[in-house]
Design a protein around this motif. Structure first.
Motif, PDB file in Angstrom:
ATOM      1  N   ARG A 162       0.857  -1.181   0.000  1.00  0.00           N
ATOM      2  CA  ARG A 162       0.000   0.000   0.000  1.00  0.00           C
ATOM      3  C   ARG A 162       0.893   1.230   0.000  1.00  0.00           C
ATOM      4  O   ARG A 162       1.994   1.214   0.546  1.00  0.00           O
ATOM      5  N   VAL A 163       0.415   2.298  -0.643  1.00  0.00           N
ATOM      6  CA  VAL A 163       1.206   3.508  -0.782  1.00  0.00           C
ATOM      7  C   VAL A 163       0.287   4.719  -0.611  1.00  0.00           C
ATOM      8  O   VAL A 163      -0.877   4.680  -1.044  1.00  0.00           O
ATOM      9  N   PRO A 164       0.765   5.781   0.035  1.00  0.00           N
ATOM     10  CA  PRO A 164      -0.067   6.987   0.191  1.00  0.00           C
ATOM     11  C   PRO A 164      -0.313   7.659  -1.162  1.00  0.00           C
ATOM     12  O   PRO A 164       0.529   7.615  -2.062  1.00  0.00           O
ATOM     13  N   THR A 165      -1.464   8.310  -1.272  1.00  0.00           N
ATOM     14  CA  THR A 165      -1.810   9.070  -2.469  1.00  0.00           C
ATOM     15  C   THR A 165      -2.168  10.497  -2.074  1.00  0.00           C
ATOM     16  O   THR A 165      -2.186  10.850  -0.901  1.00  0.00           O
ATOM     17  N   GLY A 166      -2.510  11.292  -3.075  1.00  0.00           N
ATOM     18  CA  GLY A 166      -3.074  12.598  -2.829  1.00  0.00           C
ATOM     19  C   GLY A 166      -4.493  12.463  -2.311  1.00  0.00           C
ATOM     20  O   GLY A 166      -4.986  11.357  -2.075  1.00  0.00           O
ATOM     21  N   PRO A 167      -5.232  13.589  -2.155  1.00  0.00           N
ATOM     22  CA  PRO A 167      -6.548  13.564  -1.520  1.00  0.00           C
ATOM     23  C   PRO A 167      -7.643  12.903  -2.359  1.00  0.00           C
ATOM     24  O   PRO A 167      -7.761  13.143  -3.544  1.00  0.00           O
ATOM     25  N   MET A 168      -8.381  12.033  -1.717  1.00  0.00           N
ATOM     26  CA  MET A 168      -9.555  11.359  -2.290  1.00  0.00           C
ATOM     27  C   MET A 168      -9.270  10.698  -3.634  1.00  0.00           C
ATOM     28  O   MET A 168      -9.832  11.080  -4.665  1.00  0.00           O
ATOM     29  N   LEU A 210      -2.302   5.615 -13.444  1.00  0.00           N
ATOM     30  CA  LEU A 210      -2.833   6.962 -13.304  1.00  0.00           C
ATOM     31  C   LEU A 210      -3.977   6.902 -12.299  1.00  0.00           C
ATOM     32  O   LEU A 210      -4.853   6.046 -12.395  1.00  0.00           O
ATOM     33  N   VAL A 211      -3.975   7.810 -11.333  1.00  0.00           N
ATOM     34  CA  VAL A 211      -4.993   7.840 -10.281  1.00  0.00           C
ATOM     35  C   VAL A 211      -5.624   9.225 -10.238  1.00  0.00           C
ATOM     36  O   VAL A 211      -4.927  10.230 -10.048  1.00  0.00           O
ATOM     37  N   GLY A 212      -6.939   9.283 -10.438  1.00  0.00           N
ATOM     38  CA  GLY A 212      -7.644  10.559 -10.350  1.00  0.00           C
ATOM     39  C   GLY A 212      -7.788  11.008  -8.911  1.00  0.00           C
ATOM     40  O   GLY A 212      -8.247  10.239  -8.062  1.00  0.00           O
ATOM     41  N   LEU A 213      -7.413  12.249  -8.620  1.00  0.00           N
ATOM     42  CA  LEU A 213      -7.503  12.798  -7.265  1.00  0.00           C
ATOM     43  C   LEU A 213      -8.723  13.712  -7.178  1.00  0.00           C
ATOM     44  O   LEU A 213      -8.671  14.884  -7.528  1.00  0.00           O
ATOM     45  N   THR A 214      -9.829  13.130  -6.720  1.00  0.00           N
ATOM     46  CA  THR A 214     -11.069  13.895  -6.659  1.00  0.00           C
ATOM     47  C   THR A 214     -10.983  15.031  -5.653  1.00  0.00           C
ATOM     48  O   THR A 214     -11.663  16.053  -5.798  1.00  0.00           O
ATOM     49  N   GLY A 215     -10.144  14.879  -4.637  1.00  0.00           N
ATOM     50  CA  GLY A 215      -9.951  15.952  -3.673  1.00  0.00           C
ATOM     51  C   GLY A 215      -8.867  16.924  -4.076  1.00  0.00           C
ATOM     52  O   GLY A 215      -8.559  17.861  -3.324  1.00  0.00           O
ATOM     53  N   GLY A 216      -8.288  16.752  -5.244  1.00  0.00           N
ATOM     54  CA  GLY A 216      -7.225  17.629  -5.738  1.00  0.00           C
ATOM     55  C   GLY A 216      -7.576  18.210  -7.082  1.00  0.00           C
ATOM     56  O   GLY A 216      -8.746  18.365  -7.437  1.00  0.00           O
ATOM     57  N   ASP A 217      -6.539  18.505  -7.867  1.00  0.00           N
ATOM     58  CA  ASP A 217      -6.778  19.115  -9.177  1.00  0.00           C
ATOM     59  C   ASP A 217      -5.955  18.452 -10.267  1.00  0.00           C
ATOM     60  O   ASP A 217      -5.499  19.105 -11.204  1.00  0.00           O
ATOM     61  N   GLY A 218      -5.751  17.131 -10.150  1.00  0.00           N
ATOM     62  CA  GLY A 218      -4.981  16.445 -11.175  1.00  0.00           C
ATOM     63  C   GLY A 218      -4.959  14.949 -11.003  1.00  0.00           C
ATOM     64  O   GLY A 218      -5.676  14.375 -10.168  1.00  0.00           O
ATOM     65  N   VAL A 219      -4.116  14.331 -11.814  1.00  0.00           N
ATOM     66  CA  VAL A 219      -3.958  12.875 -11.867  1.00  0.00           C
ATOM     67  C   VAL A 219      -2.578  12.519 -11.327  1.00  0.00           C
ATOM     68  O   VAL A 219      -1.562  13.031 -11.811  1.00  0.00           O
ATOM     69  N   GLN A 220      -2.541  11.659 -10.319  1.00  0.00           N
ATOM     70  CA  GLN A 220      -1.267  11.241  -9.747  1.00  0.00           C
ATOM     71  C   GLN A 220      -0.724  10.045 -10.534  1.00  0.00           C
ATOM     72  O   GLN A 220      -1.470   9.150 -10.926  1.00  0.00           O
ATOM     73  N   ILE A 275      -0.201  15.087 -12.887  1.00  0.00           N
ATOM     74  CA  ILE A 275      -0.563  15.745 -14.133  1.00  0.00           C
ATOM     75  C   ILE A 275      -1.697  16.724 -13.829  1.00  0.00           C
ATOM     76  O   ILE A 275      -2.804  16.290 -13.478  1.00  0.00           O
ATOM     77  N   PRO A 276      -1.477  18.027 -13.921  1.00  0.00           N
ATOM     78  CA  PRO A 276      -2.561  18.984 -13.649  1.00  0.00           C
ATOM     79  C   PRO A 276      -3.649  18.866 -14.718  1.00  0.00           C
ATOM     80  O   PRO A 276      -3.372  18.992 -15.915  1.00  0.00           O
ATOM     81  N   THR A 277      -4.879  18.610 -14.297  1.00  0.00           N
ATOM     82  CA  THR A 277      -5.989  18.489 -15.250  1.00  0.00           C
ATOM     83  C   THR A 277      -7.118  19.452 -14.904  1.00  0.00           C
ATOM     84  O   THR A 277      -7.612  20.182 -15.746  1.00  0.00           O
ATOM     85  N   GLY A 278      -7.538  19.454 -13.652  1.00  0.00           N
ATOM     86  CA  GLY A 278      -8.635  20.298 -13.198  1.00  0.00           C
ATOM     87  C   GLY A 278      -9.133  19.785 -11.862  1.00  0.00           C
ATOM     88  O   GLY A 278      -8.860  18.648 -11.483  1.00  0.00           O
ATOM     89  N   LYS A 279      -9.880  20.626 -11.143  1.00  0.00           N
ATOM     90  CA  LYS A 279     -10.349  20.227  -9.822  1.00  0.00           C
ATOM     91  C   LYS A 279     -11.337  19.061  -9.912  1.00  0.00           C
ATOM     92  O   LYS A 279     -12.209  19.029 -10.774  1.00  0.00           O
ATOM     93  N   GLY A 280     -11.135  18.120  -8.989  1.00  0.00           N
ATOM     94  CA  GLY A 280     -12.046  16.976  -8.922  1.00  0.00           C
ATOM     95  C   GLY A 280     -11.784  15.925  -9.976  1.00  0.00           C
ATOM     96  O   GLY A 280     -12.728  15.274 -10.439  1.00  0.00           O
ATOM     97  N   ALA A 281     -10.519  15.719 -10.351  1.00  0.00           N
ATOM     98  CA  ALA A 281     -10.189  14.668 -11.334  1.00  0.00           C
ATOM     99  C   ALA A 281     -10.722  13.333 -10.833  1.00  0.00           C
ATOM    100  O   ALA A 281     -10.423  12.920  -9.709  1.00  0.00           O
ATOM    101  N   HIS A 282     -11.491  12.650 -11.662  1.00  0.00           N
ATOM    102  CA  HIS A 282     -12.244  11.521 -11.098  1.00  0.00           C
ATOM    103  C   HIS A 282     -12.170  10.226 -11.908  1.00  0.00           C
ATOM    104  O   HIS A 282     -11.600   9.250 -11.458  1.00  0.00           O
ATOM    105  N   ALA A 283     -12.770  10.187 -13.099  1.00  0.00           N
ATOM    106  CA  ALA A 283     -12.922   8.930 -13.847  1.00  0.00           C
ATOM    107  C   ALA A 283     -12.153   8.974 -15.162  1.00  0.00           C
ATOM    108  O   ALA A 283     -11.991  10.037 -15.770  1.00  0.00           O
ATOM    109  N   PHE A 284     -11.698   7.785 -15.613  1.00  0.00           N
ATOM    110  CA  PHE A 284     -10.943   7.657 -16.858  1.00  0.00           C
ATOM    111  C   PHE A 284     -11.754   6.909 -17.911  1.00  0.00           C
ATOM    112  O   PHE A 284     -12.618   6.099 -17.591  1.00  0.00           O
TER     113      PHE A 284
END
Length: 334
Positions: free
Chosen positions: A188-194, A208-218, A233-242
């Motif tokens: 297990r590894v820590p990620t950004g928010p949500m 690629l992991v969408g950070l719904t609590g952030g503004d990009g893809v980790q 990767i900066p994409t936009g606030k609430g990056a969520h689904a691929f």
């Protein structure tokens, strides 16, 4: 590379299943109407069935409570809707939208996925903090192990070799790797928010992991025994689904808070384009010809249809409350 002893049997099953699916699709008359678009209305416990010719809702079919995600069976004869708050799965005919059967006793199936070798069926228990690994015999699922995880398991990605299921933990901000053969958490590894949805690229070496609590893809390098977070990767606030574009070159990510969709170039892992979609864009599907994007506008109770050439919303169809998953059989395959 380690091959299982029963590889020949699995390969034979794979090719027989693929041949059966191809035969079934080939048998569809050329004048038959296109397959409908399914939209899951999470707060209405229903599925909206959309006609892609008239662009209207033709049916609204009741399901269990909180249907969030859906997935096609390996033989392409059923699409499974996971009813997370009713502990059940509803099987639909993907071409006619008829209910085929309901399977009960599937505890808290929020997200779901089949392994490519068709041996495993995995669900994420979003409310109850577990991942369930089921065996699949081509018709039924049987629980093999329930695995306690971090807080609020969200989305699943299974590698192309069917060895590892990667699962995000939405409220403990983690990514875990589950070994499917042993049903144990490998790391297990820590990620950004949500963290939410996951998408694998570069022959399963990069996630690629969408950070719904952030503004990009980790971005995570998972090629070695120890995962490494290598950037965002900066994409936009609430990056969520691929959703893959279907060309093997690009993947789309929905930015739910920013009301936009970003296209990421897989080779460079940079944003190549971003366009607006209103109403909290969430899950997506792409038409078989790669020209049209279907997006659930979560807060607007609509299915948004985007022309991918002009990158503009060309129509919206009214559906139920909190539309989440969207899918059609006539979709881009890669």
């Amino acid at each position: 590379m380690r091959f299982p002893a029963n590889l020949k049997g699995r390969l034979a099953a794979f090719f027989l299943s693929a041949a059966a699916a191809a035969s079934a699709l080939a048998a569809v008359p050329s004048d038959q109407p296109p397959a409908p678009i399914f939209v899951l209305n999470s707060l209405d416990a229903s599925v909206s069935v959309i006609d892609p010719i008239r662009w209207s809702e033709t049916q609204r079919i009741g399901t269990g409570k909180e249907p969030h995600h859906l997935y096609l069976t390996p033989d392409e004869r059923s699409v499974i809707v996971a009813n997370s708050a009713s502990d059940s799965l509803t099987f639909f005919n993907p071409r006619t939208a008829e209910v085929q059967r309901v399977v009960t006793g599937i505890i808290d199936p929020y997200h779901l996925r089949f392994s490519p070798d068709m041996k495993w069926f995995v669900t994420a228990g979003n409310r109850l903090n577990h991942v369930d690994v089921y065996s699949w015999d081509g018709k039924d699922v049987k629980l093999v192990k329930r695995i306690p995880t971090g807080k609020t398991p969200s989305h699943i990605w299974i590698d192309s070799k069917s060895t590892t299921a990667y699962v995000t933990m939405q409220d403990s901000d983690e990514l875990v790797a589950v070994d499917l053969a042993t049903q144990f958490i490998r790391w297990r590894v820590p990620t950004g928010p949500m963290p939410a949805d996951i998408f694998g690229v570069h022959q399963d070496k990069t996630l690629l992991v969408g950070l719904t609590g952030g503004d990009g893809v980790q971005v995570f390098d998972v090629a070695g025994p120890v995962p490494k977070a290598v950037g965002i990767i900066p994409t936009g606030k609430g990056a969520h689904a691929f959703r893959s574009m279907g060309d093997g070159k690009s993947v789309l990510v929905s930015n739910r808070v920013a009301n936009s969709i970003s296209r990421i170039d897989i080779a460079t892992l940079k944003v190549a384009d971003t366009f607006k979609v209103p109403g909290g864009p969430d899950c997506m599907d792409v038409s078989a010809d790669g020209k049209t994007l279907y997006v659930t506008s979560r807060w607007a109770k609509k299915l948004s249809v985007v022309d991918l050439n002009s990158r503009e919303v060309v129509r919206q169809i009214n559906v139920g409350r909190s539309p989440h998953g969207v899918w059609t059989l006539d979709h881009a395959r890669r």
